[in-house]
Design a protein around this motif. Structure first.
Motif, PDB file in Angstrom:
ATOM      1  N   LEU A 115      34.183  35.310  41.282  1.00  0.00           N
ATOM      2  CA  LEU A 115      33.516  34.758  41.532  1.00  0.00           C
ATOM      3  C   LEU A 115      33.571  33.119  41.569  1.00  0.00           C
ATOM      4  O   LEU A 115      32.831  32.134  41.442  1.00  0.00           O
ATOM      5  CB  LEU A 115      32.209  35.447  40.869  1.00  0.00           C
ATOM      6  N   SER A 172      37.233  27.625  37.034  1.00  0.00           N
ATOM      7  CA  SER A 172      36.684  28.430  37.548  1.00  0.00           C
ATOM      8  C   SER A 172      37.261  29.886  37.534  1.00  0.00           C
ATOM      9  O   SER A 172      36.518  30.788  37.746  1.00  0.00           O
ATOM     10  CB  SER A 172      37.116  28.267  39.199  1.00  0.00           C
ATOM     11  N   GLN A 186      24.766  37.849  38.631  1.00  0.00           N
ATOM     12  CA  GLN A 186      25.886  38.021  37.386  1.00  0.00           C
ATOM     13  C   GLN A 186      25.219  36.820  36.598  1.00  0.00           C
ATOM     14  O   GLN A 186      25.149  36.978  35.753  1.00  0.00           O
ATOM     15  CB  GLN A 186      27.747  38.446  37.441  1.00  0.00           C
ATOM     16  N   ARG A 187      25.192  35.578  37.125  1.00  0.00           N
ATOM     17  CA  ARG A 187      24.615  34.650  36.097  1.00  0.00           C
ATOM     18  C   ARG A 187      23.322  35.340  35.400  1.00  0.00           C
ATOM     19  O   ARG A 187      22.726  34.019  34.266  1.00  0.00           O
ATOM     20  CB  ARG A 187      24.664  33.291  36.714  1.00  0.00           C
ATOM     21  N   ALA A 241      31.997  30.094  41.336  1.00  0.00           N
ATOM     22  CA  ALA A 241      31.645  28.702  40.681  1.00  0.00           C
ATOM     23  C   ALA A 241      32.222  27.643  40.592  1.00  0.00           C
ATOM     24  O   ALA A 241      31.941  26.546  40.030  1.00  0.00           O
ATOM     25  CB  ALA A 241      32.445  29.305  39.314  1.00  0.00           C
ATOM     26  N   TYR A 254      27.927  36.197  42.844  1.00  0.00           N
ATOM     27  CA  TYR A 254      27.112  35.041  41.330  1.00  0.00           C
ATOM     28  C   TYR A 254      26.422  34.809  40.400  1.00  0.00           C
ATOM     29  O   TYR A 254      26.116  34.857  39.025  1.00  0.00           O
ATOM     30  CB  TYR A 254      28.221  34.180  42.126  1.00  0.00           C
ATOM     31  N   SER A 257      35.052  33.259  36.898  1.00  0.00           N
ATOM     32  CA  SER A 257      35.059  34.370  37.097  1.00  0.00           C
ATOM     33  C   SER A 257      34.968  35.423  36.311  1.00  0.00           C
ATOM     34  O   SER A 257      35.078  36.320  36.471  1.00  0.00           O
ATOM     35  CB  SER A 257      35.689  35.089  38.490  1.00  0.00           C
ATOM     36  N   THR A 288      30.948  45.596  40.715  1.00  0.00           N
ATOM     37  CA  THR A 288      31.658  43.990  41.970  1.00  0.00           C
ATOM     38  C   THR A 288      32.386  45.242  42.717  1.00  0.00           C
ATOM     39  O   THR A 288      32.474  44.428  44.050  1.00  0.00           O
ATOM     40  CB  THR A 288      32.291  42.725  40.670  1.00  0.00           C
TER      41      THR A 288
END
Length: 402
Positions: free
Chosen positions: A268, A283, A377-378, A272, A374, A287, A298
């Motif tokens: 990720l 980044s 997950q956020r 990012a 991504y 990740s 994942t």
């Protein structure tokens, strides 16, 4: 996209051990009592009664309005529907929703998505064909009758030749992937909010991030190469005996496991870097925090994604390969019976068309899955869905989070 609401990295994310975005108990309006008490503004009493067997029959009076006015099933009833301003609902996503969101982005914004992926695929394939035809040496063949040390030597020479001939194609494909991933990540970030974007707009926003994205890709490639070298060197140092080959094989397996673990951990980093405007090292750290605790999930989503890409590749490659061999030689039987074949322009052109079709479809699909993974997950860790709903103008999300 720090200039776009919702994508900026939080100052202290739950990944660092804090739980932001979780509703907290309200303080008393009159200021009395400890925090976490109920507000004094309570609903009027007498609006509901405990459930009983006599209250569910045909002659029971209808429930009063306000509390429990609609029949509920077992438990507390269904959760409210999540807002969906774009291609995904703004809540934690399932595997099918991530894959469907990638396909929906391709379908909804097909002009932009297919425009960039087709253009890059055609240019990359033309360069690869010209390099293969005019610059690369002929690949060394292996004598099937060779035995012992001679067979090992020929196999090593053939592998080295294969590595040399595949290096330019790999480099060109990497550059093509960088360009398409950068632009398509911007397109997908807009499609989550239900907004369209033209190809010039997406390119203008993605262009400043190409060099950092290239640096990230090179860093991950060098990291993988260094790990593979560490795994293979002890076996190669022992020579070509059985012990050396066994140790090299075990080192290769161990290095592959480590590389796989790191690549999933840092998978990720590219979204990012693009969406949060982070540096390369930041980044990678972002990740690692987002994937922490979800490595196997994942890995499973990415494995399913690349499995679908492999199936698509086989579906397109097999018929185009048969057509290419038939057009460039005396038929498929000659190709199967000969130890080597010198294919000309018809073979390169037909297989190149097949490769362009595969790349045009695979680039946006894989980039979409990466970006939506991504986002998912956020949403799970940082309640990004609230910021995205506010940025999309969804009613009821007007008050910013503290």
């Amino acid at each position: 996209m720090n200039d776009s609401p919702g994508w900026a990295s939080p100052g202290s994310a739950p990944s660092d051990g804090q739980e932001t975005g979780i509703p907290k108990p309200s303080r008393p309006v009159d200021g009395n009592g400890p925090a976490g008490q109920w507000s004094p503004a309570q609903p009027p009493p007498g609006q509901w009664s405990p459930p009983s067997a006599s209250g569910t029959g045909p002659g029971a009076p209808p429930p009063p309005p306000g509390w429990g006015g609609t029949p509920q099933g077992p438990g507390w009833g269904r959760a409210p529907m999540a807002a969906k301003p774009g291609v995904i609902p703004l809540r934690p996503l399932g595997v099918g929703e991530i894959l469907d969101g990638a396909v929906s982005t391709m379908r909804t914004h097909w002009r932009t998505v297919l425009g960039i992926s087709l253009t890059v695929s055609v240019i990359a394939e033309i360069v690869i064909i010209l390099v293969q035809r005019y610059l690369l040496p002929e690949q060394k063949s292996v004598d099937p009758n060779a035995t012992g040390a001679e067979a090992l030597r020929q196999a090593a020479d053939s592998a080295q030749s294969q590595l040399i001939t595949s290096a330019p194609s790999t480099l060109i494909a990497m550059i093509a992937t960088l360009v398409t991933t950068s632009v398509l990540t911007v397109v997908i970030s807009r499609s989550v909010l239900g907004r369209g974007v033209t190809l010039p707009e997406a390119w203008s926003e993605a262009r400043p991030r190409l060099l950092p994205l290239l640096g990230l890709t090179l860093l991950l490639s060098l990291m993988s190469a260094a790990i593979m070298a560490v795994g293979l060197l002890p076996g190669l140092a022992l020579g070509g005996g059985a012990a050396g080959l066994a140790l090299a094989f075990l080192g290769f397996i161990a290095a592959c496991v480590v590389v796989l673990w790191l690549m999933i951990r840092f998978t990720l980093a590219a979204p990012a870097l693009m969406l949060e405007r982070q540096s390369v090292l930041t980044s990678l750290r972002r990740s690692a925090k987002l994937v922490k605790g979800n490595w196997w999930r994942t890995f499973g989503i990415l494995a399913l994604t690349y499995l679908l890409v492999i199936v698509l590749t086989l579906i397109i490659t097999i018929p185009f390969g048969i057509i290419a061999v038939t057009l460039d030689s005396d038929g498929l039987s000659e190709f199967l019976s000969s130890s080597s074949a010198d294919f000309g322009w018809p073979f390169l052109i037909v297989t190149g068309i097949g490769d362009v079709i595969i790349s045009t479809l695979a680039y946006p699909f894989t980039a979409g899955v990466m970006a939506l993974l991504y986002v998912d997950q956020r949403i799970r860790r940082e309640a990004l869905d609230l910021d995205l709903a506010r940025a999309a103008g969804v009613p009821g999300y007007d008050t910013p989070r503290n």
